[in-house]
Write a protein that holds these residues in place. Sequence first.
Motif, mmCIF file in Angstrom:
data_model
loop_
_atom_site.group_PDB
_atom_site.id
_atom_site.type_symbol
_atom_site.label_atom_id
_atom_site.label_comp_id
_atom_site.label_asym_id
_atom_site.label_seq_id
_atom_site.Cartn_x
_atom_site.Cartn_y
_atom_site.Cartn_z
ATOM 1 N N THR A 93 0.887 -1.159 -0.081
ATOM 2 C CA THR A 93 0.032 0.033 0.128
ATOM 3 C C THR A 93 0.812 1.167 -0.049
ATOM 4 O O THR A 93 1.944 1.237 0.303
ATOM 5 N N LEU A 94 0.242 2.422 -0.382
ATOM 6 C CA LEU A 94 0.840 3.655 -0.712
ATOM 7 C C LEU A 94 1.309 4.038 0.983
ATOM 8 O O LEU A 94 2.496 4.662 1.371
ATOM 9 N N ALA A 95 0.689 3.873 2.009
ATOM 10 C CA ALA A 95 1.061 4.136 3.273
ATOM 11 C C ALA A 95 1.950 3.441 3.770
ATOM 12 O O ALA A 95 3.260 4.070 4.521
ATOM 13 N N MET A 96 2.049 2.166 3.458
ATOM 14 C CA MET A 96 3.352 1.661 3.877
ATOM 15 C C MET A 96 4.708 1.746 3.339
ATOM 16 O O MET A 96 5.802 1.668 3.739
ATOM 17 N N ARG A 97 4.584 2.148 1.769
ATOM 18 C CA ARG A 97 5.758 2.604 1.141
ATOM 19 C C ARG A 97 6.108 3.853 1.514
ATOM 20 O O ARG A 97 7.438 4.195 1.469
ATOM 21 N N ASN A 98 5.299 4.844 2.009
ATOM 22 C CA ASN A 98 5.724 6.133 2.520
ATOM 23 C C ASN A 98 6.681 5.865 3.976
ATOM 24 O O ASN A 98 7.273 6.510 4.152
ATOM 25 N N ARG A 99 6.183 4.740 4.816
ATOM 26 C CA ARG A 99 6.712 4.569 5.906
ATOM 27 C C ARG A 99 8.015 4.087 5.634
ATOM 28 O O ARG A 99 9.045 4.455 6.520
ATOM 29 N N ARG A 100 8.081 3.421 4.579
ATOM 30 C CA ARG A 100 9.573 2.665 4.469
ATOM 31 C C ARG A 100 10.512 3.743 3.632
ATOM 32 O O ARG A 100 11.936 3.647 3.976
ATOM 33 N N CYS A 101 9.949 4.667 2.891
ATOM 34 C CA CYS A 101 10.638 5.621 2.399
ATOM 35 C C CYS A 101 10.724 7.097 3.274
ATOM 36 O O CYS A 101 10.991 7.893 2.416
ATOM 37 N N GLN A 102 10.253 7.176 4.454
ATOM 38 C CA GLN A 102 10.238 8.075 5.063
ATOM 39 C C GLN A 102 11.555 8.892 5.289
ATOM 40 O O GLN A 102 11.597 10.232 5.160
ATOM 41 N N TRP A 103 12.776 8.186 5.574
ATOM 42 C CA TRP A 103 13.818 8.934 5.618
ATOM 43 C C TRP A 103 14.458 9.772 4.054
ATOM 44 O O TRP A 103 15.255 10.178 4.197
ATOM 45 N N ALA A 104 13.796 9.004 3.098
ATOM 46 C CA ALA A 104 14.436 9.436 1.916
ATOM 47 C C ALA A 104 13.527 10.155 1.030
ATOM 48 O O ALA A 104 13.633 10.287 -0.116
ATOM 49 N N GLY A 105 12.512 10.991 1.734
ATOM 50 C CA GLY A 105 11.660 12.100 0.975
ATOM 51 C C GLY A 105 10.357 11.400 0.593
ATOM 52 O O GLY A 105 9.631 12.263 0.149
ATOM 53 N N THR A 192 37.706 14.442 4.479
ATOM 54 C CA THR A 192 36.619 13.873 3.951
ATOM 55 C C THR A 192 36.300 12.778 4.034
ATOM 56 O O THR A 192 37.415 11.933 4.123
ATOM 57 N N ARG A 193 35.282 12.449 4.846
ATOM 58 C CA ARG A 193 35.012 11.169 5.229
ATOM 59 C C ARG A 193 33.504 10.704 4.646
ATOM 60 O O ARG A 193 32.599 11.490 4.527
ATOM 61 N N ASP A 194 33.250 9.322 4.885
ATOM 62 C CA ASP A 194 32.052 8.674 4.397
ATOM 63 C C ASP A 194 30.996 8.980 5.789
ATOM 64 O O ASP A 194 31.261 8.790 6.760
ATOM 65 N N VAL A 195 29.771 9.812 5.360
ATOM 66 C CA VAL A 195 29.076 10.112 6.386
ATOM 67 C C VAL A 195 27.555 9.261 6.222
ATOM 68 O O VAL A 195 27.164 9.205 4.821
ATOM 69 N N ILE A 196 26.977 8.556 6.991
ATOM 70 C CA ILE A 196 25.622 7.991 6.897
ATOM 71 C C ILE A 196 24.731 9.171 7.203
ATOM 72 O O ILE A 196 24.620 9.928 8.292
ATOM 73 N N ILE A 197 24.054 9.463 6.050
ATOM 74 C CA ILE A 197 22.875 10.264 5.947
ATOM 75 C C ILE A 197 21.547 9.725 6.289
ATOM 76 O O ILE A 197 20.903 8.885 5.906
ATOM 77 N N ASN A 198 20.759 9.966 7.609
ATOM 78 C CA ASN A 198 19.715 9.538 8.146
ATOM 79 C C ASN A 198 18.447 10.286 7.618
ATOM 80 O O ASN A 198 17.292 9.708 7.816
ATOM 81 N N GLN A 199 18.657 11.261 6.881
ATOM 82 C CA GLN A 199 17.411 12.208 6.484
ATOM 83 C C GLN A 199 17.682 12.742 4.977
ATOM 84 O O GLN A 199 18.705 13.546 4.977
ATOM 85 N N LEU A 200 16.684 12.840 4.194
ATOM 86 C CA LEU A 200 17.054 13.791 2.826
ATOM 87 C C LEU A 200 15.666 14.361 2.805
ATOM 88 O O LEU A 200 14.386 13.879 2.781
ATOM 89 N N VAL A 201 15.756 15.541 2.094
ATOM 90 C CA VAL A 201 14.544 16.254 1.802
ATOM 91 C C VAL A 201 14.597 16.614 0.307
ATOM 92 O O VAL A 201 15.808 16.747 -0.005
ATOM 93 N N HIS A 202 13.389 17.309 -0.146
ATOM 94 C CA HIS A 202 13.714 17.878 -1.611
ATOM 95 C C HIS A 202 14.049 19.302 -1.533
ATOM 96 O O HIS A 202 13.766 19.928 -0.717
ATOM 97 N N GLY A 203 14.616 19.682 -2.846
ATOM 98 C CA GLY A 203 14.855 20.953 -3.041
ATOM 99 C C GLY A 203 15.162 21.494 -4.302
ATOM 100 O O GLY A 203 15.566 20.617 -5.267
ATOM 101 N N GLY A 204 14.574 22.673 -4.968
ATOM 102 C CA GLY A 204 14.510 23.121 -6.121
ATOM 103 C C GLY A 204 13.617 22.234 -6.849
ATOM 104 O O GLY A 204 14.395 21.863 -7.979
#
Length: 392
Positions: A93-105, A192-204
């Motif tokens: 379902t769309l609600a479950m997909r949004n919960r899975r992809c919440q951190w990725a926007g 410069t190091r690898d960083v784990i990104i826990n949250q992403l939002v949209h822009g532009g």
Amino acid sequence: MQKILRRVATAERVVAKRTKTKDLKWFKKQKKETSRDQQHQLMMVREELNAAKQAVKDDWELGPLAPRRDVGEWAGAKGAIHEARYAAYGKVTLAMRNRRCQWAGGAYNLNITVGDRVVLIDGPDKGRIGKIKSIDYDKAEVVIDELNKTNIRVQAEIRDDDEPPVINMELPIPISGIRLVHPIKDPSTGITRDVIINQLVHGGFLHDRVSGKRRWSRIVPGLNISIPWPKKEEKDVKDYSCDTLRIDVEDKTFVPTLLRPPMPEAVLDELRNKYSRFRTRHDPEYIARLEAEEKAVADRAKLMDSMRTPLQEFHRAQREGKKKKGKPRLTLEMLEKIGEVMAKNLERTRNGQALLEAASNSGVASAETAVSPPPTETAAAAVEETQPPPST
């Protein structure tokens, strides 16, 4: 022509209703089959789990006398999973997909793509980094290259004799079980190091209405850092002798003018059925034939109307005579007579109103005399004093 348009509209409504009913039946059938497949898959998981527990128990209690489990269908595939458990059945379902992809926007505009480096935060390969191999947008799952692999049994009916009964391949993992990894420069140390990104939002966010494509930037909230998209590798396209050259494709063989339509009518007849129920463009001969049929029907109705009984003919003649005479006109004598009648009615009405008023006044006077007491001697004397003397 109106009849043709009505026929086309009726056919479109019938087809739309039939399509809606067919889609509803298909949806119910798919839902039933998906539910049955999911129940079957869960039952298989329980059976394999119980079999594994029993195998451990038998090995512990019986030792060398424990029954062999790598024979029959599972010969050479001990420890592998059933091929039906490779992917989950049904749609998410769309609600479950949004919960899975919440951190990725969110699932609609996902901020990860094929080629991104991600780290697994769940499963046996927790903490390992790999690249996204493919994305299933309908289930919000990804396949990581060389990670989350397992042994999958292959039935003997679908493999060759020289092929092994087990295939080691990657299993899909939900997007909620991964996080994006990107090198970011530390402003304080300059490292410069690898960083784990826990949250992403949209822009532009940009939306092209012509092509329907959407473009946006993925930004790390709080740091206001834009994470670039991975570069897509260009596909190596091979040329073959049967391919059409670009110079032949770009050569204009037809130029539309004002004297003819952009596409010949013969081509339109090939693309669209000439005798379809939904066709709105018809040949002049076809339209003339339909108009002739409508005229024949109207003439027949007129013929049926001309066949009348003698009584109907008499009534028709009376109506026609009244129409010829026209509306009646009032003469001066008629107007005088009407005026006299109106005057008599008005006088009668006035006389009736006067009688009603007199009757009502007499009733009020009698009521006052009945209610008032007889005058006394003092009152009579007072009345005589107030009256004026008679004139001589």
